[in-house]
Design a protein around this motif. Structure first.
Motif, PDB file in Angstrom:
ATOM      1  N   LEU A 115       0.984  -1.226  -0.085  1.00  0.00           N
ATOM      2  CA  LEU A 115      -0.502  -0.295  -0.048  1.00  0.00           C
ATOM      3  C   LEU A 115       0.794   1.674   0.408  1.00  0.00           C
ATOM      4  O   LEU A 115       0.164   1.891   0.047  1.00  0.00           O
ATOM      5  CB  LEU A 115      -0.418  -0.269   1.031  1.00  0.00           C
ATOM      6  CG  LEU A 115      -2.030  -1.007   1.210  1.00  0.00           C
ATOM      7  CD1 LEU A 115      -2.435  -0.816   2.791  1.00  0.00           C
ATOM      8  CD2 LEU A 115      -2.947  -1.721  -0.158  1.00  0.00           C
ATOM      9  N   ARG A 116       2.395   0.814  -0.443  1.00  0.00           N
ATOM     10  CA  ARG A 116       3.087   2.467  -0.308  1.00  0.00           C
ATOM     11  C   ARG A 116       2.290   3.460  -1.173  1.00  0.00           C
ATOM     12  O   ARG A 116       2.693   4.874  -0.950  1.00  0.00           O
ATOM     13  CB  ARG A 116       4.043   2.364  -0.949  1.00  0.00           C
ATOM     14  CG  ARG A 116       5.384   0.960  -0.129  1.00  0.00           C
ATOM     15  CD  ARG A 116       6.466   0.805  -0.324  1.00  0.00           C
ATOM     16  NE  ARG A 116       6.661   0.402  -1.733  1.00  0.00           N
ATOM     17  CZ  ARG A 116       6.911  -0.454  -2.708  1.00  0.00           C
ATOM     18  NH1 ARG A 116       7.094  -2.037  -1.847  1.00  0.00           N
ATOM     19  NH2 ARG A 116       7.181  -0.831  -3.545  1.00  0.00           N
ATOM     20  N   ASN A 117       1.791   3.554  -2.413  1.00  0.00           N
ATOM     21  CA  ASN A 117       1.677   4.172  -3.146  1.00  0.00           C
ATOM     22  C   ASN A 117       0.257   5.101  -2.664  1.00  0.00           C
ATOM     23  O   ASN A 117       0.332   5.772  -3.262  1.00  0.00           O
ATOM     24  CB  ASN A 117       1.053   3.365  -4.745  1.00  0.00           C
ATOM     25  CG  ASN A 117       2.266   3.212  -5.469  1.00  0.00           C
ATOM     26  OD1 ASN A 117       2.885   3.545  -5.073  1.00  0.00           O
ATOM     27  ND2 ASN A 117       2.253   2.315  -6.518  1.00  0.00           N
ATOM     28  N   LEU A 118      -0.177   4.633  -1.409  1.00  0.00           N
ATOM     29  CA  LEU A 118      -1.526   5.262  -0.812  1.00  0.00           C
ATOM     30  C   LEU A 118      -0.511   6.396   0.175  1.00  0.00           C
ATOM     31  O   LEU A 118      -1.800   7.009   0.945  1.00  0.00           O
ATOM     32  CB  LEU A 118      -2.267   4.378  -0.016  1.00  0.00           C
ATOM     33  CG  LEU A 118      -3.327   3.314  -1.455  1.00  0.00           C
ATOM     34  CD1 LEU A 118      -4.144   2.610  -0.447  1.00  0.00           C
ATOM     35  CD2 LEU A 118      -4.073   4.011  -2.646  1.00  0.00           C
ATOM     36  N   PHE A 119       0.233   6.885   0.028  1.00  0.00           N
ATOM     37  CA  PHE A 119       0.943   7.570   1.595  1.00  0.00           C
ATOM     38  C   PHE A 119       1.351   8.515   0.553  1.00  0.00           C
ATOM     39  O   PHE A 119       2.516   8.317   0.176  1.00  0.00           O
ATOM     40  CB  PHE A 119       2.023   6.688   2.161  1.00  0.00           C
ATOM     41  CG  PHE A 119       1.057   5.622   2.633  1.00  0.00           C
ATOM     42  CD1 PHE A 119       1.342   6.083   4.291  1.00  0.00           C
ATOM     43  CD2 PHE A 119       1.527   4.796   2.484  1.00  0.00           C
ATOM     44  CE1 PHE A 119       0.598   4.927   5.421  1.00  0.00           C
ATOM     45  CE2 PHE A 119       0.905   3.427   3.749  1.00  0.00           C
ATOM     46  CZ  PHE A 119      -0.019   3.692   4.731  1.00  0.00           C
ATOM     47  N   PRO A 120       0.993   9.437   0.361  1.00  0.00           N
ATOM     48  CA  PRO A 120       1.720  11.468  -0.249  1.00  0.00           C
ATOM     49  C   PRO A 120       2.778  11.115   0.099  1.00  0.00           C
ATOM     50  O   PRO A 120       3.683  11.748  -0.779  1.00  0.00           O
ATOM     51  CB  PRO A 120       0.327  12.086  -0.537  1.00  0.00           C
ATOM     52  CG  PRO A 120      -0.805  11.137   0.208  1.00  0.00           C
ATOM     53  CD  PRO A 120      -0.087  10.351   1.118  1.00  0.00           C
ATOM     54  N   ASP A 121       3.397  11.492   1.431  1.00  0.00           N
ATOM     55  CA  ASP A 121       4.646  12.168   1.783  1.00  0.00           C
ATOM     56  C   ASP A 121       5.188  10.478   2.493  1.00  0.00           C
ATOM     57  O   ASP A 121       4.371   9.772   3.041  1.00  0.00           O
ATOM     58  CB  ASP A 121       4.256  12.960   3.238  1.00  0.00           C
ATOM     59  CG  ASP A 121       3.555  14.329   2.590  1.00  0.00           C
ATOM     60  OD1 ASP A 121       3.369  14.692   1.455  1.00  0.00           O
ATOM     61  OD2 ASP A 121       3.012  14.768   3.421  1.00  0.00           O
ATOM     62  N   LYS A 122       6.237  10.136   1.971  1.00  0.00           N
ATOM     63  CA  LYS A 122       7.424   9.521   2.837  1.00  0.00           C
ATOM     64  C   LYS A 122       8.655   9.631   3.284  1.00  0.00           C
ATOM     65  O   LYS A 122       9.427  10.919   3.231  1.00  0.00           O
ATOM     66  CB  LYS A 122       7.578   8.489   1.358  1.00  0.00           C
ATOM     67  CG  LYS A 122       6.372   7.645   0.457  1.00  0.00           C
ATOM     68  CD  LYS A 122       6.741   7.588  -0.279  1.00  0.00           C
ATOM     69  CE  LYS A 122       5.736   6.883  -1.074  1.00  0.00           C
ATOM     70  NZ  LYS A 122       4.562   8.045  -2.091  1.00  0.00           N
ATOM     71  N   VAL A 123       8.985   9.016   3.988  1.00  0.00           N
ATOM     72  CA  VAL A 123      10.375   9.346   4.887  1.00  0.00           C
ATOM     73  C   VAL A 123      11.293   7.951   4.891  1.00  0.00           C
ATOM     74  O   VAL A 123      10.991   6.760   5.180  1.00  0.00           O
ATOM     75  CB  VAL A 123      10.160   9.746   6.220  1.00  0.00           C
ATOM     76  CG1 VAL A 123      11.694  10.259   6.814  1.00  0.00           C
ATOM     77  CG2 VAL A 123       9.226  10.971   6.475  1.00  0.00           C
ATOM     78  N   ALA A 124      12.969   8.025   4.136  1.00  0.00           N
ATOM     79  CA  ALA A 124      12.986   6.788   4.023  1.00  0.00           C
ATOM     80  C   ALA A 124      14.817   6.998   5.233  1.00  0.00           C
ATOM     81  O   ALA A 124      15.216   7.808   4.765  1.00  0.00           O
ATOM     82  CB  ALA A 124      14.433   7.267   2.962  1.00  0.00           C
ATOM     83  N   LEU A 125      14.778   6.406   6.065  1.00  0.00           N
ATOM     84  CA  LEU A 125      15.816   6.511   6.685  1.00  0.00           C
ATOM     85  C   LEU A 125      16.528   5.085   6.529  1.00  0.00           C
ATOM     86  O   LEU A 125      16.318   4.920   4.910  1.00  0.00           O
ATOM     87  CB  LEU A 125      15.883   6.228   8.397  1.00  0.00           C
ATOM     88  CG  LEU A 125      14.894   7.483   9.263  1.00  0.00           C
ATOM     89  CD1 LEU A 125      13.335   6.870   9.267  1.00  0.00           C
ATOM     90  CD2 LEU A 125      15.035   7.868   9.815  1.00  0.00           C
ATOM     91  N   ARG A 126      17.732   5.161   7.484  1.00  0.00           N
ATOM     92  CA  ARG A 126      18.730   4.217   6.411  1.00  0.00           C
ATOM     93  C   ARG A 126      17.972   3.214   6.044  1.00  0.00           C
ATOM     94  O   ARG A 126      17.319   2.418   7.134  1.00  0.00           O
ATOM     95  CB  ARG A 126      20.006   4.653   7.698  1.00  0.00           C
ATOM     96  CG  ARG A 126      20.421   3.332   7.000  1.00  0.00           C
ATOM     97  CD  ARG A 126      21.867   2.812   8.086  1.00  0.00           C
ATOM     98  NE  ARG A 126      21.440   3.104   9.466  1.00  0.00           N
ATOM     99  CZ  ARG A 126      21.690   1.463   9.892  1.00  0.00           C
ATOM    100  NH1 ARG A 126      21.795   0.361   9.446  1.00  0.00           N
ATOM    101  NH2 ARG A 126      21.102   1.134  10.948  1.00  0.00           N
ATOM    102  N   LEU A 127      17.930   2.538   5.130  1.00  0.00           N
ATOM    103  CA  LEU A 127      18.323   1.576   4.288  1.00  0.00           C
ATOM    104  C   LEU A 127      19.072   0.747   4.268  1.00  0.00           C
ATOM    105  O   LEU A 127      20.193   0.888   4.150  1.00  0.00           O
ATOM    106  CB  LEU A 127      16.813   2.003   2.709  1.00  0.00           C
ATOM    107  CG  LEU A 127      15.487   2.432   3.647  1.00  0.00           C
ATOM    108  CD1 LEU A 127      15.755   2.996   1.743  1.00  0.00           C
ATOM    109  CD2 LEU A 127      15.083   1.503   3.883  1.00  0.00           C
ATOM    110  N   ASP A 128      18.847  -0.938   3.754  1.00  0.00           N
ATOM    111  CA  ASP A 128      19.746  -1.968   3.101  1.00  0.00           C
ATOM    112  C   ASP A 128      20.135  -1.572   1.979  1.00  0.00           C
ATOM    113  O   ASP A 128      21.522  -2.119   2.250  1.00  0.00           O
ATOM    114  CB  ASP A 128      18.974  -2.884   3.899  1.00  0.00           C
ATOM    115  CG  ASP A 128      19.481  -3.771   5.319  1.00  0.00           C
ATOM    116  OD1 ASP A 128      19.606  -3.394   5.676  1.00  0.00           O
ATOM    117  OD2 ASP A 128      18.378  -4.239   5.536  1.00  0.00           O
ATOM    118  N   GLU A 129      19.389  -1.680   1.440  1.00  0.00           N
ATOM    119  CA  GLU A 129      19.623  -2.511  -0.140  1.00  0.00           C
ATOM    120  C   GLU A 129      19.273  -0.042  -1.119  1.00  0.00           C
ATOM    121  O   GLU A 129      18.752   0.463  -0.742  1.00  0.00           O
ATOM    122  CB  GLU A 129      19.039  -2.895  -0.866  1.00  0.00           C
ATOM    123  CG  GLU A 129      19.146  -4.634  -0.445  1.00  0.00           C
ATOM    124  CD  GLU A 129      18.828  -5.437  -0.808  1.00  0.00           C
ATOM    125  OE1 GLU A 129      17.964  -5.128  -1.843  1.00  0.00           O
ATOM    126  OE2 GLU A 129      18.213  -6.466  -0.110  1.00  0.00           O
TER     127      GLU A 129
END
Length: 469
Positions: free
Chosen positions: A390-404
């Motif tokens: 359901l990621r596309n249903l969230f208009p605002d996104k925050v990406a902290l440290r990710l693996d890949e």
């Protein structure tokens, strides 16, 4: 009949066979010397004519110095520079901010223009693959201007005709390393006009303590941290939904608790409520007295989500035909549905029915709740589609440290990495550092969330706690 000479090699014209085909080559056009000379003369004249507009302070200083020396000999030159030193000292002591903006940063911009960017421009762009060739000539994008502020350099660049900003966006890592900068970001100003932003230092390297609780919070701009340029990071909750993704220890709790902390005065006034779901029973349970609803098991979490859906649909039916937007009141408060480790409900819970009901409730809230005052703020570790589709249903996104590296585009959307979002490169020693991509904005912003300690949460619960319904 004429005989061939002894020792001579007999040659005969050969025709290309159908298998060989015909090879077409572009002829090399040699530019006449007079044209090259005229081109250099024109460049020199253009440089001299534009110099006063590009470097007005430097030209004015040189002109006045030469004039003072020409008419008043070295006595006049010494008096002029002595007066300038006194004026500069008074200016620096009286108006330091103005002096830094008008003098020091301009001198820094000139220095970095000449000795950093102009000096290394050609080799960096050629090796990065950003130089274009046509008819044995090499064409480079041209530096138009370099400006500096307290934390970054901005290099305005005129592109070569036929190239696009995307060519630079795919080379931000090479450009950052080429000019010894922590990162690089591409800003599109217009056709064939871009700005390359190079930070000179990492302004987010120091931890940020919990921000002060605002007296009257703005639900569209809650202070939760700091942006890379030194400004406050404001998180919008009213009228949107927010997805926060990051590995363990990346600082998801800092984002969640900073948002709750900024919302507390509205919670106390009754115009906002926080409904919390904490499957880990470790992060949000510490301040459960702040929440109007709280759940920490699969069954109770689904019950809270379905209750939120029912309240949202009841409010929507009352608003139908009467109003199109929500204004927080004590009768219809703003409701923040806070889900930590949402993957437990959507992918990992052993009961398939629980997973299905939770996913349906989250989808309903995120697709219908914005206009009636319901916001869903979720945190997860694994952004893959099979975990959270359901990621596309969230208009605002925050990406902290990710693996890949591939996870950056999963969280922030396609092309985020090309715009400089290196969430997979965040240092593990910098929890709370993230890249934010807001609705309608293609450019991610680097931020750091404030750290809300256990003592801060205890004080918040004591001052603003309302008890669990």
């Amino acid at each position: 009949m004429r005989q061939p000479k002894i020792g001579a090699t007999q040659t005969s014209p050969t025709l290309p066979t159908p298998a060989q085909g015909v090879r077409w080559t572009t002829p090399i056009v040699e530019t006449p010397g007079i044209v090259v000379l005229a081109s250099w003369i024109w460049r020199l004249l253009r440089f001299l004519l534009t110099l006063p507009f590009r470097f007005p302070v430097m030209v004015a200083c040189l002109t006045s110095s030469v004039g003072a020396w020409w008419w008043l000999d070295w006595h006049g030159l010494a008096a002029l520079w002595g007066l300038a030193a006194v004026v500069s000292l008074v200016w620096w002591r009286t108006w330091p901010d103005s002096y830094r903006r008008c003098v020091l940063l301009r001198l820094l911009a000139w220095w970095r223009h000449v000795f950093v960017y102009r000096r290394h421009w050609q080799p960096v762009l050629v090796i990065s693959g950003l130089a274009e060739s046509y008819q044995e000539r090499r064409y480079l994008p041209r530096i138009r201007r370099v400006t500096c502020d307290t934390w970054a350099d901005r290099v305005r660049v005129a592109l070569v005709a036929g190239t696009a900003p995307a060519d630079f966006e795919t080379r931000v890592v090479e450009l950052a390393h080429g000019f010894a900068a922590p990162s690089c970001r591409v800003i599109v100003n217009g056709p064939r006009d871009i700005t390359l932003e190079f930070p000179r230092r990492d302004t987010l390297s120091e931890p940020l303590e919990a921000l002060d609780i605002p007296d009257s919070p703005d639900l569209g701009a809650l202070p939760v941290g700091r942006c890379e340029d030194g400004s406050t990071w404001f998180l919008r909750l009213h009228g949107t939904h927010v997805l926060v993704a990051g590995v363990t220890g990346a600082g998801k709790g800092s984002v969640l608790w900073s948002a709750v902390r900024a919302l507390l005065p509205a919670v106390k006034a009754g115009t906002a409520q926080v409904w919390a779901i904490d499957p880990k029973r470790m992060e949000l349970s510490y301040g459960r007295d702040l929440f109007a609803q709280y759940a920490d098991t699969g069954e109770s979490a689904v019950a809270v989500l379905e209750r939120a859906v029912a309240d949202m649909q009841d409010r929507a039916s009352r608003y139908a035909g009467r109003q199109r937007s929500h204004t927080p009141t004590t009768q219809d408060p703003f409701v923040l549905v806070l889900l930590d480790e949402v993957a437990f409900l959507t992918a990992y819970h052993p009961d398939r029915d629980i997973r299905k009901r939770a996913e349906n409730a989250i989808a309903t809230l995120t697709s219908q709740g914005r206009s009636v005052g319901f916001c869903v703020l979720v945190a997860l570790q694994d952004p893959r589609k099979e975990v959270m589709n359901l990621r596309n249903l969230f208009p605002d996104k925050v990406a902290l440290r990710l693996d890949e590296a591939s996870q950056v585009d999963m969280v922030l959307g396609e092309g985020a990495r090309e715009h400089g979002a290196g969430a997979h490169l965040i240092d593990p020693s910098l929890p709370g550092v993230a890249y934010v991509r807001l609705e309608g904005s293609p450019t991610p912003v680097r931020v750091r969330a404030a750290y809300v300690s256990d003592d801060d949460i205890t004080a918040m619960a004591a001052a603003y706690g309302t008890g669990v319904a």
